[in-house]
Design a protein around this motif. Structure first.
Motif, mmCIF file in Angstrom:
data_model
loop_
_atom_site.group_PDB
_atom_site.id
_atom_site.type_symbol
_atom_site.label_atom_id
_atom_site.label_comp_id
_atom_site.label_asym_id
_atom_site.label_seq_id
_atom_site.Cartn_x
_atom_site.Cartn_y
_atom_site.Cartn_z
ATOM 1 N N GLY A 151 18.078 10.204 65.327
ATOM 2 C CA GLY A 151 17.672 9.193 64.362
ATOM 3 C C GLY A 151 17.571 9.710 62.949
ATOM 4 N N GLY A 152 18.177 10.875 62.697
ATOM 5 C CA GLY A 152 18.245 11.412 61.340
ATOM 6 C C GLY A 152 19.498 10.930 60.636
ATOM 7 N N GLY A 153 20.081 11.779 59.806
ATOM 8 C CA GLY A 153 21.261 11.326 59.083
ATOM 9 C C GLY A 153 22.098 12.470 58.559
ATOM 10 N N ALA A 154 23.238 12.124 57.974
ATOM 11 C CA ALA A 154 24.174 13.092 57.424
ATOM 12 C C ALA A 154 24.877 12.463 56.233
ATOM 13 C CB ALA A 154 25.192 13.532 58.481
ATOM 14 N N GLY A 155 25.520 13.300 55.463
ATOM 15 C CA GLY A 155 26.271 12.806 54.315
ATOM 16 C C GLY A 155 26.854 13.953 53.532
ATOM 17 N N GLY A 156 27.350 13.621 52.353
ATOM 18 C CA GLY A 156 27.934 14.644 51.514
ATOM 19 C C GLY A 156 28.661 14.038 50.342
ATOM 20 N N GLY A 157 29.098 14.920 49.458
ATOM 21 C CA GLY A 157 29.817 14.477 48.274
ATOM 22 C C GLY A 157 31.067 15.293 48.050
ATOM 23 N N SER A 158 32.125 14.653 47.550
ATOM 24 C CA SER A 158 33.403 15.306 47.309
ATOM 25 C C SER A 158 33.904 15.902 48.625
ATOM 26 C CB SER A 158 33.252 16.360 46.212
ATOM 27 O OG SER A 158 34.508 16.825 45.783
ATOM 28 N N ALA A 159 34.036 17.228 48.729
ATOM 29 C CA ALA A 159 34.447 17.830 50.001
ATOM 30 C C ALA A 159 33.506 17.441 51.126
ATOM 31 C CB ALA A 159 34.499 19.352 49.864
ATOM 32 N N GLY A 160 32.222 17.315 50.804
ATOM 33 C CA GLY A 160 31.243 16.903 51.803
ATOM 34 C C GLY A 160 31.417 15.467 52.251
ATOM 35 N N HIS A 161 32.006 14.630 51.396
ATOM 36 C CA HIS A 161 32.365 13.265 51.773
ATOM 37 C C HIS A 161 33.537 13.293 52.752
ATOM 38 C CE1 HIS A 161 33.337 9.026 51.490
ATOM 39 N NE2 HIS A 161 34.431 9.229 50.772
ATOM 40 N N HIS A 162 34.537 14.120 52.461
ATOM 41 C CA HIS A 162 35.716 14.210 53.315
ATOM 42 C C HIS A 162 35.343 14.578 54.746
ATOM 43 C CE1 HIS A 162 39.135 13.937 50.413
ATOM 44 N NE2 HIS A 162 38.205 14.314 49.551
ATOM 45 N N ILE A 163 34.453 15.541 54.913
ATOM 46 C CA ILE A 163 34.180 16.076 56.244
ATOM 47 C C ILE A 163 33.444 15.076 57.122
ATOM 48 C CG2 ILE A 163 31.931 17.163 55.836
ATOM 49 C CD1 ILE A 163 34.964 18.739 57.633
ATOM 50 N N ASN A 164 32.890 14.019 56.556
ATOM 51 C CA ASN A 164 32.097 13.061 57.325
ATOM 52 C C ASN A 164 32.886 11.865 57.838
ATOM 53 O OD1 ASN A 164 29.048 13.609 57.604
ATOM 54 N ND2 ASN A 164 29.511 14.311 55.526
ATOM 55 N N SER A 165 34.214 11.882 57.715
ATOM 56 C CA SER A 165 35.012 10.787 58.274
ATOM 57 C C SER A 165 35.633 11.203 59.597
ATOM 58 C CB SER A 165 36.093 10.338 57.293
ATOM 59 O OG SER A 165 36.900 11.419 56.864
ATOM 60 N N SER A 166 36.129 10.223 60.352
ATOM 61 C CA SER A 166 36.712 10.505 61.666
ATOM 62 C C SER A 166 37.957 11.371 61.565
ATOM 63 C CB SER A 166 37.067 9.188 62.368
ATOM 64 O OG SER A 166 35.929 8.403 62.568
ATOM 65 N N VAL A 167 38.814 11.050 60.607
ATOM 66 C CA VAL A 167 39.990 11.866 60.306
ATOM 67 C C VAL A 167 39.720 12.540 58.972
ATOM 68 C CG1 VAL A 167 42.479 11.871 59.865
ATOM 69 C CG2 VAL A 167 41.505 10.274 61.547
ATOM 70 N N VAL A 168 39.770 13.858 58.952
ATOM 71 C CA VAL A 168 39.433 14.612 57.745
ATOM 72 C C VAL A 168 40.704 15.129 57.086
ATOM 73 C CG1 VAL A 168 38.212 16.619 56.824
ATOM 74 C CG2 VAL A 168 37.218 15.309 58.719
ATOM 75 N N TYR A 169 40.935 14.707 55.853
ATOM 76 C CA TYR A 169 41.960 15.377 55.047
ATOM 77 C C TYR A 169 41.368 16.720 54.665
ATOM 78 C CZ TYR A 169 44.382 16.835 50.832
ATOM 79 O OH TYR A 169 45.037 17.590 49.887
ATOM 80 N N ASP A 170 41.870 17.810 55.279
ATOM 81 C CA ASP A 170 41.197 19.100 55.151
ATOM 82 C C ASP A 170 41.709 19.965 54.000
ATOM 83 O OD1 ASP A 170 43.583 20.349 56.176
ATOM 84 O OD2 ASP A 170 42.846 20.084 58.221
ATOM 85 N N ALA A 171 42.870 19.650 53.441
ATOM 86 C CA ALA A 171 43.412 20.398 52.292
ATOM 87 C C ALA A 171 43.532 21.885 52.579
ATOM 88 C CB ALA A 171 42.558 20.159 51.044
ATOM 89 N N CYS A 172 43.759 22.258 53.833
ATOM 90 C CA CYS A 172 43.803 23.677 54.177
ATOM 91 C C CYS A 172 45.046 24.389 53.648
ATOM 92 C CB CYS A 172 43.706 23.850 55.693
ATOM 93 S SG CYS A 172 42.037 23.586 56.341
ATOM 94 N N ARG A 173 46.088 23.653 53.325
ATOM 95 C CA ARG A 173 47.267 24.280 52.721
ATOM 96 C C ARG A 173 47.348 24.023 51.224
ATOM 97 N NH1 ARG A 173 52.081 22.983 57.171
ATOM 98 N NH2 ARG A 173 51.123 24.122 58.901
ATOM 99 N N GLY A 174 46.467 23.164 50.725
ATOM 100 C CA GLY A 174 46.452 22.844 49.315
ATOM 101 C C GLY A 174 46.226 21.374 49.085
ATOM 102 N N SER A 175 45.909 21.015 47.849
ATOM 103 C CA SER A 175 45.614 19.632 47.503
ATOM 104 C C SER A 175 46.900 18.882 47.178
ATOM 105 C CB SER A 175 44.671 19.603 46.299
ATOM 106 O OG SER A 175 44.350 18.283 45.949
ATOM 107 N N ILE A 176 46.965 17.631 47.627
ATOM 108 C CA ILE A 176 48.167 16.827 47.419
ATOM 109 C C ILE A 176 47.853 15.667 46.485
ATOM 110 C CG2 ILE A 176 47.740 15.346 49.443
ATOM 111 C CD1 ILE A 176 50.795 15.416 49.933
ATOM 112 N N THR A 177 48.803 15.316 45.629
ATOM 113 C CA THR A 177 48.650 14.188 44.718
ATOM 114 C C THR A 177 49.171 12.920 45.372
ATOM 115 O OG1 THR A 177 50.836 14.427 43.716
ATOM 116 C CG2 THR A 177 49.029 15.754 42.770
ATOM 117 N N SER A 178 48.860 11.780 44.745
ATOM 118 C CA SER A 178 49.362 10.509 45.260
ATOM 119 C C SER A 178 50.882 10.460 45.215
ATOM 120 C CB SER A 178 48.774 9.353 44.452
ATOM 121 O OG SER A 178 47.427 9.126 44.812
ATOM 122 N N GLY A 179 51.459 10.921 44.118
ATOM 123 C CA GLY A 179 52.912 10.889 43.996
ATOM 124 C C GLY A 179 53.601 11.700 45.079
#
Length: 358
Positions: free
Chosen positions: A178-206
């Motif tokens: 009954g507690g909770g979790a969260g995060g910001g920026s990278a911490g936001h990413h890790i809290n979703s079911s599918v995590v964009y992990d950027a382990c090879r590098g960051s990708i742009t929209s283009g």
């Protein structure tokens, strides 16, 4: 944005940096292979603010979550989460997890902000610089004794590396009680079911729209799957860094590769300064800057390696401060539509006329 940013490596240049390191080593060493060694990392560190004794209580009233577009604590949403978890009475303990120390200023910027809120007994910052630190016994004890775990900004690839350690189940235990979790920026990413992990590098929209299978589009699944938040892919710094296009590509990939179940994938893009508070019933309330929820509800027309994306009819909800989104009973109306044809979008991605006759 946090007042004192944590040190984050320029992820997109990681591979190039490794090549440069090997070249330099080759010039310096006449014979022998080039071995890329990880830089020396500091030992896991712990800084606790507030009471030295944990809050004692049998039951809590969450779970509750905060999903932030930039790394720092957003007081409005964090206050809602704290109050929801403690049921308006008593106080609770918070643990902040980080993979690096801030580049300047306070070593505990998140806890500094948390300690200014009502209902806080303590806030402990753990800096865990190695994947194996996820098995640190004291860190896991602190997490399990806490009522809220906040992942700081930084590098979500390092957070994803904790998936195979004790830390993952420790965080899950906080939500389960009954507690909770969260995060910001990278911490936001890790809290979703599918995590964009950027382990090879960051990708742009283009880049992502030009090739949704670009080598930099890498994902981790099975880290966390929070109540009412299934099928999600979080993204951060959303408008400022123009990330709608890559979220569309991530959604298409999740569908194409079967990373989600039920034939639907939901991108959740939060702008800098924005924060979603999500209560135990799955109702999200936005504080601060805009948030976008991007639904893909069918297979992409074309999502293949080396070719631009084609996907018709992304459904996009734009939330402004104070608005809500029900993740338990997800809406079927109020979205605007956008499509991508051979990597080219059909209009302004961040605004549109909502569909009402659904």
């Amino acid at each position: 944005m946090r007042p004192f940013p944590r040190t984050t490596p320029p992820a997109r240049r990681r591979a190039a940096h490794r090549v440069a390191t090997c070249v330099a080593a080759a010039l310096a060493v006449v014979a022998g292979a080039c071995v890329q060694a990880d830089p020396a990392e500091a030992a896991a560190s712990r800084i606790r603010l507030g009471s030295s004794a944990d809050a004692g209580r049998a039951t809590w009233s969450g779970p509750a979550f905060t999903m932030n577009g930039s790394g720092g604590i957003v007081s409005a949403s964090m206050t809602k989460a704290v109050d929801a978890i403690r049921g308006g009475t008593g106080s609770l303990d918070v643990v902040v997890l980080a993979a690096s120390t801030p580049s300047s200023g306070s070593r505990t910027p998140e806890c500094d902000a948390v300690m200014r809120l009502s209902g806080i007994n303590s806030c402990t910052t753990w800096t865990l610089t190695r994947a194996s630190d996820g098995n640190n016994a004291q860190a896991n004890t602190d997490i399990r004794n806490a009522e809220f775990v906040y992942f700081a900004g930084g590098d979500q690839c390092k957070y994803a590396a904790w998936k195979s350690t004790s830390l993952r189940s420790s965080v899950q235990s906080v939500v389960a009680k009954g507690g909770g979790a969260g995060g910001g920026s990278a911490g936001h990413h890790i809290n979703s079911s599918v995590v964009y992990d950027a382990c090879r590098g960051s990708i742009t929209s283009g880049e992502a729209l030009a090739d949704p299978y670009d080598a930099y589009a890498t994902f981790t699944t099975g880290m966390f799957d929070w109540p009412n938040y299934a099928g999600t892919i979080n993204d951060s710094h959303f408008v400022t860094r123009d990330r709608m296009g890559r979220t569309m590509a991530f959604v298409a990939r999740a569908l194409q590769d079967g990373l989600v179940t039920g034939g639907k994938a939901w991108g959740v893009g939060v702008e800098e300064g924005g924060s979603l508070f999500i209560d135990k019933n799955g109702l999200a309330t936005l504080s601060g800057a805009d948030t976008y929820v991007v639904l893909g509800d069918h297979q992409p027309e074309k999502a293949v390696p080396g070719q631009p994306l084609t996907y018709s009819g992304f459904k996009i909800w734009r939330l402004t401060s104070g608005q809500t989104f029900d993740f338990k009973n997800r809406p079927t109306c109020g979205y605007y539509l956008r499509s991508v044809t051979n990597g080219v979008t059909d209009g302004s991605l961040y605004s549109g006329t909502p569909v009402t006759g659904c």
